[in-house]
Scaffold this motif. Structure first.
Motif: not given
Length: 315
Positions: A151, A156-159, A161-162, A263
């Motif tokens: 990740t 990525t912003p979402a990744g 962030g997780k 995931e």
């Protein structure tokens, strides 16, 4: 020697299993003619974590639970290195071999018990000894480490962030590497107030908590698990695959083990089922009927599929 339980089939039969210098307290309950299900607790619990679950499995299954090393009635090694995951997995496999030498067992594990079980099911020879694995609130550290690395390599912003959210949720594990203080806080402050802590952390009825008489010692001693494994496993993850059928009981309200940490588990497990439970971290206490039902359904499904495959191969 026996211990009282809520199991309608009577008190548990208590024995010990030796793995090298470690003696493990093992408890047998349930239907002696049913498939064997081995339960593995996490931190800072003992086998009593499963007291709400066992009666729901006892009519159909032979249920084995045990105190992992460093907790309850089992041996308490003093060195941090004695709590490496590979050693904890050999404890589990020693129990499996002792209680069911001729037939593979089904595992149900929680928290650090799940980490130990992941280590076992990803080991060579696991398929012949472990028929299925239901995991709740516990990753394979290696899988989690690979997920984090991949990740962050392709951010990525979402990744990102997780990953940051999981790091924040698990920051206590970093603090557990500080000398002395974690043992004092967990053993002297949190453990004596365990039902109240669960009520605040998991929003659960404190009456459901089942603290053992040894919880203060177990909570402090369990810090060694974090020190022996966390940084090494996440920093240098191994390739860990398994052909053992795995069911993830993903607790959707878990504040410590966030759902998106699983995931990429499908890349490592040949036969994976994901089932959501509307629970916090301690689902065996707060949502015992859900944990028992999903585990039983998975075990029955795995047995049925194995029988069908055997029949097809015989034709």
């Amino acid at each position: 020697m026996t211990t009282n339980t809520n199991n309608s089939r009577g008190p548990a039969r208590a024995t010990t299993v030796r793995n090298g210098a470690v003696e493990l307290a093992v408890f047998e309950q349930g239907n002696p003619d049913g498939p064997t299900v081995v339960l593995v607790h996490g931190w800072p619990d003992t086998h009593r974590l499963w007291d709400h679950v066992v009666p729901l499995l006892a009519d159909r299954f032979r249920v084995i639970s045990y105190d992992t090393r460093g907790s309850g009635r089992s041996s308490v090694p003093t060195s941090v290195s004695d709590y490496r995951l590979e050693l904890l997995a050999t404890d589990l496999l020693a129990v499996v071999d002792a209680v069911s030498p001729d037939e593979a067992v089904h595992l149900l594990a929680h928290d650090w018990g799940s980490l130990e079980a992941w280590e076992a099911v990803c080991s060579p020879g696991a398929v012949g000894r472990i028929a299925s694995f239901t995991s709740t609130s516990g990753w394979c550290f290696d899988h989690l480490g690979h997920w984090m690395r991949r990740t962050l390599r392709n951010p990525t912003p979402a990744g990102v962030g997780k990953v940051l959210a999981q790091f924040a949720a698990s920051f206590y594990a970093v603090l557990f590497h500080v000398p002395v203080v974690p043992e004092f806080v967990t053993g002297k402050v949190i453990a004596p107030r365990w039902p109240r802590f669960l009520a605040l952390f998991d929003r659960m009825d404190p009456a459901l908590a089942l603290p053992s008489a040894t919880i203060a010692r177990d909570a402090a001693n369990g810090i060694k698990r974090y020190r022996a494994n966390t940084l090494d496993r996440l920093g240098r993850p191994r390739l860990r695959r398994t052909d053992v059928p795995v069911q993830l009981l993903v607790n959707t309200k878990d504040k410590a083990v966030l759902p998106f940490g699983f995931e990429e588990t499908r890349h490592w497990v040949a036969d994976l089922r994901r089932t959501e439970v509307p629970s916090g971290h301690w689902s065996p206490l707060s949502h015992a009927p859900d944990v028992a039902r999903h585990t039983a359904d998975f075990v029955v499904d795995v047995i049925s599929r194995s029988a069908a495959d055997g029949a097809a191969a015989a034709v």
